[in-house]
Design a protein around this motif. Sequence first.
Motif, PDB file in Angstrom:
ATOM      1  N   VAL A 160       0.836  -1.199   0.000  1.00  0.00           N
ATOM      2  CA  VAL A 160       0.000   0.000   0.000  1.00  0.00           C
ATOM      3  C   VAL A 160       0.875   1.255   0.000  1.00  0.00           C
ATOM      4  O   VAL A 160       0.525   2.272  -0.608  1.00  0.00           O
ATOM      5  CB  VAL A 160      -0.970  -0.007   1.205  1.00  0.00           C
TER       6      VAL A 160
ATOM      7  N   PRO B 143      -6.429  -4.209   0.270  1.00  0.00           N
ATOM      8  CA  PRO B 143      -7.576  -3.753   1.069  1.00  0.00           C
ATOM      9  C   PRO B 143      -8.756  -3.359   0.175  1.00  0.00           C
ATOM     10  O   PRO B 143      -8.565  -2.867  -0.949  1.00  0.00           O
ATOM     11  CB  PRO B 143      -7.029  -2.521   1.806  1.00  0.00           C
ATOM     12  N   ASP B 144      -9.971  -3.573   0.679  1.00  0.00           N
ATOM     13  CA  ASP B 144     -11.182  -3.257  -0.090  1.00  0.00           C
ATOM     14  C   ASP B 144     -11.218  -1.802  -0.545  1.00  0.00           C
ATOM     15  O   ASP B 144     -11.661  -1.506  -1.651  1.00  0.00           O
ATOM     16  CB  ASP B 144     -12.440  -3.572   0.729  1.00  0.00           C
ATOM     17  N   GLU B 145     -10.760  -0.888   0.303  1.00  0.00           N
ATOM     18  CA  GLU B 145     -10.773   0.535  -0.069  1.00  0.00           C
ATOM     19  C   GLU B 145      -9.924   0.781  -1.317  1.00  0.00           C
ATOM     20  O   GLU B 145     -10.309   1.551  -2.188  1.00  0.00           O
ATOM     21  CB  GLU B 145     -10.285   1.399   1.093  1.00  0.00           C
ATOM     22  N   LEU B 146      -8.783   0.116  -1.422  1.00  0.00           N
ATOM     23  CA  LEU B 146      -7.948   0.284  -2.618  1.00  0.00           C
ATOM     24  C   LEU B 146      -8.623  -0.305  -3.852  1.00  0.00           C
ATOM     25  O   LEU B 146      -8.485   0.225  -4.953  1.00  0.00           O
ATOM     26  CB  LEU B 146      -6.580  -0.355  -2.412  1.00  0.00           C
ATOM     27  N   LYS B 147      -9.362  -1.384  -3.672  1.00  0.00           N
ATOM     28  CA  LYS B 147     -10.112  -1.960  -4.796  1.00  0.00           C
ATOM     29  C   LYS B 147     -11.163  -0.970  -5.290  1.00  0.00           C
ATOM     30  O   LYS B 147     -11.311  -0.761  -6.499  1.00  0.00           O
ATOM     31  CB  LYS B 147     -10.788  -3.269  -4.377  1.00  0.00           C
ATOM     32  N   ARG B 148     -11.879  -0.341  -4.333  1.00  0.00           N
ATOM     33  CA  ARG B 148     -12.892   0.650  -4.707  1.00  0.00           C
ATOM     34  C   ARG B 148     -12.262   1.832  -5.433  1.00  0.00           C
ATOM     35  O   ARG B 148     -12.796   2.325  -6.429  1.00  0.00           O
ATOM     36  CB  ARG B 148     -13.669   1.115  -3.478  1.00  0.00           C
ATOM     37  N   GLU B 149     -11.105   2.293  -4.937  1.00  0.00           N
ATOM     38  CA  GLU B 149     -10.415   3.412  -5.581  1.00  0.00           C
ATOM     39  C   GLU B 149      -9.980   3.046  -6.996  1.00  0.00           C
ATOM     40  O   GLU B 149     -10.079   3.867  -7.912  1.00  0.00           O
ATOM     41  CB  GLU B 149      -9.195   3.826  -4.756  1.00  0.00           C
TER      42      GLU B 149
END
Length: 83
Positions: free
Chosen positions: A36, A64-70
């Motif tokens: 990250v 992390p899920d947040e990075l996937k969303r980004e």
Amino acid sequence: MTAYILRSFHRLTAKAGLPRIRIHDARHGAATLLAVGNVHPRMAMEILGHSKISVTMDVYTHVPDELKREAIAHLDRMLGRRR
């Protein structure tokens, strides 16, 4: 692993307010944080002591899920679907 090392690890993580985890889980967390933080995979491999970069990237590093969303939002912007 000696009981002393494990007790010390658990004492330090409790003092830091972290949940009780296995030392092995901390290695996965370290690999993920290095990724990250955009640390080069070869450097992460060296830090973690792996002999193959595939072990570092395929087994230890998690996204992390947040990075996937980004990443999906970025793709949408690239395709002109969002501003």
